[in-house]
Scaffold this motif. Structure first.
Motif, mmCIF file in Angstrom:
data_model
loop_
_atom_site.group_PDB
_atom_site.id
_atom_site.type_symbol
_atom_site.label_atom_id
_atom_site.label_comp_id
_atom_site.label_asym_id
_atom_site.label_seq_id
_atom_site.Cartn_x
_atom_site.Cartn_y
_atom_site.Cartn_z
ATOM 1 N N TYR A 195 0.824 -1.214 0.000
ATOM 2 C CA TYR A 195 0.000 0.000 0.000
ATOM 3 C C TYR A 195 0.856 1.261 0.000
ATOM 4 O O TYR A 195 0.607 2.194 -0.755
ATOM 5 C CB TYR A 195 -0.930 -0.026 1.212
ATOM 6 C CG TYR A 195 -2.039 0.979 1.153
ATOM 7 C CD1 TYR A 195 -3.155 0.768 0.352
ATOM 8 C CD2 TYR A 195 -1.992 2.153 1.901
ATOM 9 C CE1 TYR A 195 -4.191 1.688 0.296
ATOM 10 C CE2 TYR A 195 -3.011 3.076 1.859
ATOM 11 C CZ TYR A 195 -4.110 2.837 1.057
ATOM 12 O OH TYR A 195 -5.133 3.753 1.003
ATOM 13 N N ASP A 198 1.941 1.562 -3.992
ATOM 14 C CA ASP A 198 0.885 2.501 -4.405
ATOM 15 C C ASP A 198 1.142 3.942 -3.970
ATOM 16 O O ASP A 198 0.445 4.845 -4.409
ATOM 17 C CB ASP A 198 -0.469 2.057 -3.846
ATOM 18 C CG ASP A 198 -0.905 0.716 -4.412
ATOM 19 O OD1 ASP A 198 -0.261 0.237 -5.362
ATOM 20 O OD2 ASP A 198 -1.878 0.162 -3.893
ATOM 21 N N ARG A 201 0.467 5.355 -1.130
ATOM 22 C CA ARG A 201 -0.701 5.898 -0.436
ATOM 23 C C ARG A 201 -0.516 5.721 1.068
ATOM 24 O O ARG A 201 0.347 4.977 1.512
ATOM 25 C CB ARG A 201 -1.985 5.172 -0.903
ATOM 26 C CG ARG A 201 -2.302 5.468 -2.361
ATOM 27 C CD ARG A 201 -3.664 4.945 -2.747
ATOM 28 N NE ARG A 201 -3.673 3.485 -2.835
ATOM 29 C CZ ARG A 201 -4.784 2.760 -2.948
ATOM 30 N NH1 ARG A 201 -5.965 3.337 -2.972
ATOM 31 N NH2 ARG A 201 -4.718 1.438 -3.042
#
Length: 198
Positions: free
Chosen positions: A78, A82, A84
């Motif tokens: 994550y 990504d 994020r």
């Protein structure tokens, strides 16, 4: 007629951060370990008194290892892949950190903390026509027996090590208890441990 161009779809990543479920699972495992640490586990007297804490403690540790692995993988995907962030990433580690800090800052009750209660029980046994009591609880301590022996000392006996050892405390105002190697704790109190070997 010209060839139709298809725009590539902007698909969202399937990576999910650690969330509520992982935090709840971690919390349950931590609660089990905290209860075992403080001896808040329900008392189980008898030959298998060691089994419940061992099985439940082992299961809780295994759950924490699996939860930690899942947390690490999800967090790496994550955050690392990504790019994020969510505060749920910190929830499970925070639960573990609070439990560890509590265990370090608030140690379980010791014999010294419970000494007045031990003395009360010892004097009751000395004054009673019955020289022994079975399955006695004093605070977080569980005793297989509390009994007066011929040396007029009162022994608080715990069984340890799958029945291969016995330990506890002795209230012996007349000096060291007979037949045991004991450590003097001050006043009439001694701590003893006996291990049976083949």
């Amino acid at each position: 007629m010209g060839e139709q161009q298809v725009e590539p779809e902007d698909t969202a990543s399937d990576n999910k951060p650690p969330g509520r479920i992982l935090t709840a699972i971690t919390g349950v495992a931590v609660i089990v370990l905290v209860c075992l640490h403080y001896d808040w586990w329900p008392s189980r007297f008898g030959d298998m008194a060691w089994a419940d804490p061992l099985l439940f403690g082992g299961a809780a540790l295994l759950v924490l290892v699996v939860a930690g692995t899942v947390w690490a993988i999800r967090t790496l995907h994550y955050v690392g892949q990504d790019r994020r962030w969510t505060w749920w990433i910190m929830a499970a580690p925070a639960v573990v950190a609070v439990a560890v800090a509590s265990a370090l800052l608030l140690p379980p009750q010791s014999f010294d903390d419970m000494r007045p209660e031990f003395e009360r029980v010892a004097l009751e046994v000395l004054a009673s026509p019955e020289r022994s009591r079975s399955n006695v609880e004093i605070g977080r301590f569980d005793f297989r027996s509390v009994r007066q022996r011929s040396d007029e000392a009162v022994y608080f006996v715990r069984e340890d090590g799958l029945g291969m050892a016995m330990s506890g405390w002795a209230y012996s105002p007349d000096g060291p208890p007979a037949g045991f190697s004991a450590t003097h704790l001050g006043g009439p109190w001694y701590e003893f441990r006996v291990v049976w070997r083949d």
